[in-house]
Design a protein around this motif. Structure first.
Motif, PDB file in Angstrom:
ATOM      1  N   GLN A  46      -1.897 -66.373  -7.789  1.00 25.21           N
ATOM      2  CA  GLN A  46      -1.005 -65.211  -7.807  1.00 25.21           C
ATOM      3  C   GLN A  46      -0.107 -65.232  -9.033  1.00 25.21           C
ATOM      4  OE1 GLN A  46       0.947 -64.471  -4.150  1.00 25.21           O
ATOM      5  NE2 GLN A  46       2.117 -62.763  -4.937  1.00 25.21           N
ATOM      6  N   ALA A  47       0.329 -66.408  -9.451  1.00 25.14           N
ATOM      7  CA  ALA A  47       1.152 -66.505 -10.655  1.00 25.14           C
ATOM      8  C   ALA A  47       0.355 -66.082 -11.889  1.00 25.14           C
ATOM      9  CB  ALA A  47       1.680 -67.927 -10.823  1.00 25.14           C
ATOM     10  N   ILE A  48      -0.919 -66.463 -11.911  1.00 21.39           N
ATOM     11  CA  ILE A  48      -1.778 -66.067 -13.039  1.00 21.39           C
ATOM     12  C   ILE A  48      -1.973 -64.558 -13.042  1.00 21.39           C
ATOM     13  CG2 ILE A  48      -4.116 -66.230 -13.972  1.00 21.39           C
ATOM     14  CD1 ILE A  48      -4.155 -69.125 -12.916  1.00 21.39           C
ATOM     15  N   LEU A  49      -2.168 -63.990 -11.850  1.00 28.94           N
ATOM     16  CA  LEU A  49      -2.321 -62.531 -11.749  1.00 28.94           C
ATOM     17  C   LEU A  49      -1.074 -61.812 -12.257  1.00 28.94           C
ATOM     18  CD1 LEU A  49      -4.023 -61.537  -8.387  1.00 28.94           C
ATOM     19  CD2 LEU A  49      -4.710 -60.963 -10.694  1.00 28.94           C
ATOM     20  N   GLU A  50       0.092 -62.289 -11.833  1.00 31.79           N
ATOM     21  CA  GLU A  50       1.346 -61.660 -12.271  1.00 31.79           C
ATOM     22  C   GLU A  50       1.512 -61.757 -13.784  1.00 31.79           C
ATOM     23  OE1 GLU A  50       4.342 -63.584  -9.943  1.00 31.79           O
ATOM     24  OE2 GLU A  50       3.700 -62.587  -8.094  1.00 31.79           O
ATOM     25  N   ARG A  51       1.130 -62.891 -14.331  1.00 36.45           N
ATOM     26  CA  ARG A  51       1.217 -63.065 -15.785  1.00 36.45           C
ATOM     27  C   ARG A  51       0.270 -62.108 -16.509  1.00 36.45           C
ATOM     28  NH1 ARG A  51      -0.244 -68.478 -16.374  1.00 36.45           N
ATOM     29  NH2 ARG A  51       1.202 -68.949 -14.724  1.00 36.45           N
ATOM     30  N   ARG A  52      -0.945 -61.973 -16.003  1.00 32.82           N
ATOM     31  CA  ARG A  52      -1.908 -61.062 -16.629  1.00 32.82           C
ATOM     32  C   ARG A  52      -1.447 -59.615 -16.549  1.00 32.82           C
ATOM     33  NH1 ARG A  52      -7.826 -61.919 -14.779  1.00 32.82           N
ATOM     34  NH2 ARG A  52      -8.108 -60.420 -16.459  1.00 32.82           N
ATOM     35  N   LEU A  53      -0.840 -59.227 -15.413  1.00 27.65           N
ATOM     36  CA  LEU A  53      -0.311 -57.868 -15.275  1.00 27.65           C
ATOM     37  C   LEU A  53       0.830 -57.647 -16.261  1.00 27.65           C
ATOM     38  CD1 LEU A  53      -0.288 -55.187 -13.702  1.00 27.65           C
ATOM     39  CD2 LEU A  53       1.375 -56.239 -12.157  1.00 27.65           C
ATOM     40  N   ALA A  54       1.692 -58.644 -16.399  1.00 28.57           N
ATOM     41  CA  ALA A  54       2.824 -58.521 -17.319  1.00 28.57           C
ATOM     42  C   ALA A  54       2.364 -58.422 -18.769  1.00 28.57           C
ATOM     43  CB  ALA A  54       3.766 -59.712 -17.153  1.00 28.57           C
ATOM     44  N   LYS A  55       1.296 -59.120 -19.105  1.00 23.71           N
ATOM     45  CA  LYS A  55       0.776 -59.070 -20.476  1.00 23.71           C
ATOM     46  C   LYS A  55      -0.016 -57.790 -20.746  1.00 23.71           C
ATOM     47  CE  LYS A  55       0.222 -63.992 -21.384  1.00 23.71           C
ATOM     48  NZ  LYS A  55      -0.765 -65.049 -21.679  1.00 23.71           N
ATOM     49  N   GLY A  56      -0.395 -57.082 -19.688  1.00 25.09           N
ATOM     50  CA  GLY A  56      -1.169 -55.859 -19.865  1.00 25.09           C
ATOM     51  C   GLY A  56      -2.660 -56.092 -19.885  1.00 25.09           C
ATOM     52  N   GLU A  57      -3.099 -57.275 -19.503  1.00 22.95           N
ATOM     53  CA  GLU A  57      -4.528 -57.566 -19.493  1.00 22.95           C
ATOM     54  C   GLU A  57      -5.240 -56.844 -18.354  1.00 22.95           C
ATOM     55  OE1 GLU A  57      -4.955 -61.786 -19.319  1.00 22.95           O
ATOM     56  OE2 GLU A  57      -3.980 -62.109 -21.254  1.00 22.95           O
ATOM     57  N   ILE A  58      -4.531 -56.598 -17.247  1.00 18.86           N
ATOM     58  CA  ILE A  58      -5.093 -55.861 -16.118  1.00 18.86           C
ATOM     59  C   ILE A  58      -4.124 -54.749 -15.738  1.00 18.86           C
ATOM     60  CG2 ILE A  58      -6.440 -57.794 -15.190  1.00 18.86           C
ATOM     61  CD1 ILE A  58      -4.240 -58.289 -13.182  1.00 18.86           C
ATOM     62  N   ASP A  59      -4.652 -53.724 -15.098  1.00 17.47           N
ATOM     63  CA  ASP A  59      -3.761 -52.636 -14.657  1.00 17.47           C
ATOM     64  C   ASP A  59      -3.355 -52.861 -13.193  1.00 17.47           C
ATOM     65  OD1 ASP A  59      -6.098 -52.059 -13.408  1.00 17.47           O
ATOM     66  OD2 ASP A  59      -6.264 -49.994 -14.136  1.00 17.47           O
ATOM     67  N   VAL A  60      -2.528 -51.980 -12.677  1.00 20.10           N
ATOM     68  CA  VAL A  60      -1.964 -52.141 -11.332  1.00 20.10           C
ATOM     69  C   VAL A  60      -3.050 -52.090 -10.266  1.00 20.10           C
ATOM     70  CG1 VAL A  60      -0.333 -51.186  -9.667  1.00 20.10           C
ATOM     71  CG2 VAL A  60       0.243 -51.183 -12.083  1.00 20.10           C
ATOM     72  N   ASP A  61      -4.046 -51.235 -10.443  1.00 20.53           N
ATOM     73  CA  ASP A  61      -5.131 -51.153  -9.464  1.00 20.53           C
ATOM     74  C   ASP A  61      -5.914 -52.476  -9.391  1.00 20.53           C
ATOM     75  OD1 ASP A  61      -4.483 -48.539  -8.811  1.00 20.53           O
ATOM     76  OD2 ASP A  61      -5.778 -47.718 -10.405  1.00 20.53           O
ATOM     77  N   ASP A  62      -6.240 -53.033 -10.556  1.00 21.10           N
ATOM     78  CA  ASP A  62      -6.924 -54.334 -10.579  1.00 21.10           C
ATOM     79  C   ASP A  62      -6.060 -55.417  -9.953  1.00 21.10           C
ATOM     80  OD1 ASP A  62      -9.175 -53.317 -11.789  1.00 21.10           O
ATOM     81  OD2 ASP A  62      -8.479 -53.775 -13.826  1.00 21.10           O
ATOM     82  N   TYR A  63      -4.756 -55.371 -10.249  1.00 20.82           N
ATOM     83  CA  TYR A  63      -3.836 -56.359  -9.700  1.00 20.82           C
ATOM     84  C   TYR A  63      -3.843 -56.313  -8.176  1.00 20.82           C
ATOM     85  CZ  TYR A  63       0.557 -58.554  -8.303  1.00 20.82           C
ATOM     86  OH  TYR A  63       1.499 -59.314  -7.680  1.00 20.82           O
ATOM     87  N   ARG A  65      -6.131 -55.088  -6.168  1.00 19.82           N
ATOM     88  CA  ARG A  65      -7.443 -55.488  -5.634  1.00 19.82           C
ATOM     89  C   ARG A  65      -7.595 -57.010  -5.674  1.00 19.82           C
ATOM     90  NH1 ARG A  65     -11.911 -56.701  -8.220  1.00 19.82           N
ATOM     91  NH2 ARG A  65     -11.143 -55.847 -10.174  1.00 19.82           N
ATOM     92  N   LEU A  66      -7.241 -57.628  -6.790  1.00 19.28           N
ATOM     93  CA  LEU A  66      -7.384 -59.072  -6.916  1.00 19.28           C
ATOM     94  C   LEU A  66      -6.395 -59.818  -6.020  1.00 19.28           C
ATOM     95  CD1 LEU A  66      -7.924 -59.277 -10.766  1.00 19.28           C
ATOM     96  CD2 LEU A  66      -9.608 -59.733  -8.985  1.00 19.28           C
ATOM     97  N   GLN A  68      -5.364 -58.792  -3.131  1.00 24.72           N
ATOM     98  CA  GLN A  68      -5.912 -58.700  -1.781  1.00 24.72           C
ATOM     99  C   GLN A  68      -7.012 -59.729  -1.591  1.00 24.72           C
ATOM    100  OE1 GLN A  68      -7.741 -54.936  -0.873  1.00 24.72           O
ATOM    101  NE2 GLN A  68      -7.157 -55.100   1.284  1.00 24.72           N
ATOM    102  N   VAL A  69      -7.826 -59.931  -2.613  1.00 26.68           N
ATOM    103  CA  VAL A  69      -8.878 -60.947  -2.529  1.00 26.68           C
ATOM    104  C   VAL A  69      -8.267 -62.336  -2.375  1.00 26.68           C
ATOM    105  CG1 VAL A  69     -10.712 -62.096  -3.847  1.00 26.68           C
ATOM    106  CG2 VAL A  69     -10.585 -59.602  -3.800  1.00 26.68           C
ATOM    107  N   LEU A  70      -7.200 -62.613  -3.122  1.00 24.72           N
ATOM    108  CA  LEU A  70      -6.541 -63.915  -3.020  1.00 24.72           C
ATOM    109  C   LEU A  70      -5.898 -64.123  -1.648  1.00 24.72           C
ATOM    110  CD1 LEU A  70      -4.816 -64.336  -6.494  1.00 24.72           C
ATOM    111  CD2 LEU A  70      -6.732 -65.627  -5.597  1.00 24.72           C
ATOM    112  N   ASP A  71      -5.339 -63.075  -1.091  1.00 32.06           N
ATOM    113  CA  ASP A  71      -4.676 -63.182   0.205  1.00 32.06           C
ATOM    114  C   ASP A  71      -5.658 -63.410   1.354  1.00 32.06           C
ATOM    115  OD1 ASP A  71      -2.221 -62.893  -0.973  1.00 32.06           O
ATOM    116  OD2 ASP A  71      -2.052 -60.735  -0.543  1.00 32.06           O
ATOM    117  N   GLU A  72      -6.910 -62.989   1.172  1.00 34.72           N
ATOM    118  CA  GLU A  72      -7.924 -63.195   2.204  1.00 34.72           C
ATOM    119  C   GLU A  72      -8.281 -64.659   2.369  1.00 34.72           C
ATOM    120  OE1 GLU A  72     -11.224 -60.755   1.177  1.00 34.72           O
ATOM    121  OE2 GLU A  72     -10.198 -58.892   1.700  1.00 34.72           O
ATOM    122  N   ASP A  73      -8.205 -65.430   1.301  1.00 35.18           N
ATOM    123  CA  ASP A  73      -8.578 -66.865   1.350  1.00 35.18           C
ATOM    124  C   ASP A  73      -7.532 -67.649   1.976  1.00 35.18           C
ATOM    125  OD1 ASP A  73     -10.893 -66.324   0.048  1.00 35.18           O
ATOM    126  OD2 ASP A  73     -10.074 -66.756  -1.922  1.00 35.18           O
TER     127      ASP A  73
END
Length: 73
Positions: A46-63, A65-66, A68-73
């Protein structure tokens, strides 16, 4: 009268205590600097996801979705 010379035993005790305090202080400073106290090491993905969102590597929709995938595990 007991004569201990230049190195009385209580000085040795205080030397050990202050050395220990110094080492603990350095360890705590390094851990805080590495992010262990704010939980970023524990959350991992989740920290990596937040960092990628902050850098603009992924958009909010991808964030979302990903996350939710992390929370399922």
């Amino acid at each position: 009268m007991c004569h201990w010379g230049v190195f009385p035993p209580f000085i040795f005790f205080f030397f050990i205590v202050f050395t220990g305090m110094f080492v603990v202080n350095i360890v705590m400073w390094r851990r805080r600097r590495w992010g262990w106290y704010n939980g970023s090491r524990q959350r991992g993905g989740q920290a990596i996801l937040e960092r990628r969102l902050a850098k603009g590597e992924i958009d909010v929709d991808d964030y979302k979705r990903l996350k939710q995938v992390l929370d399922e595990d």
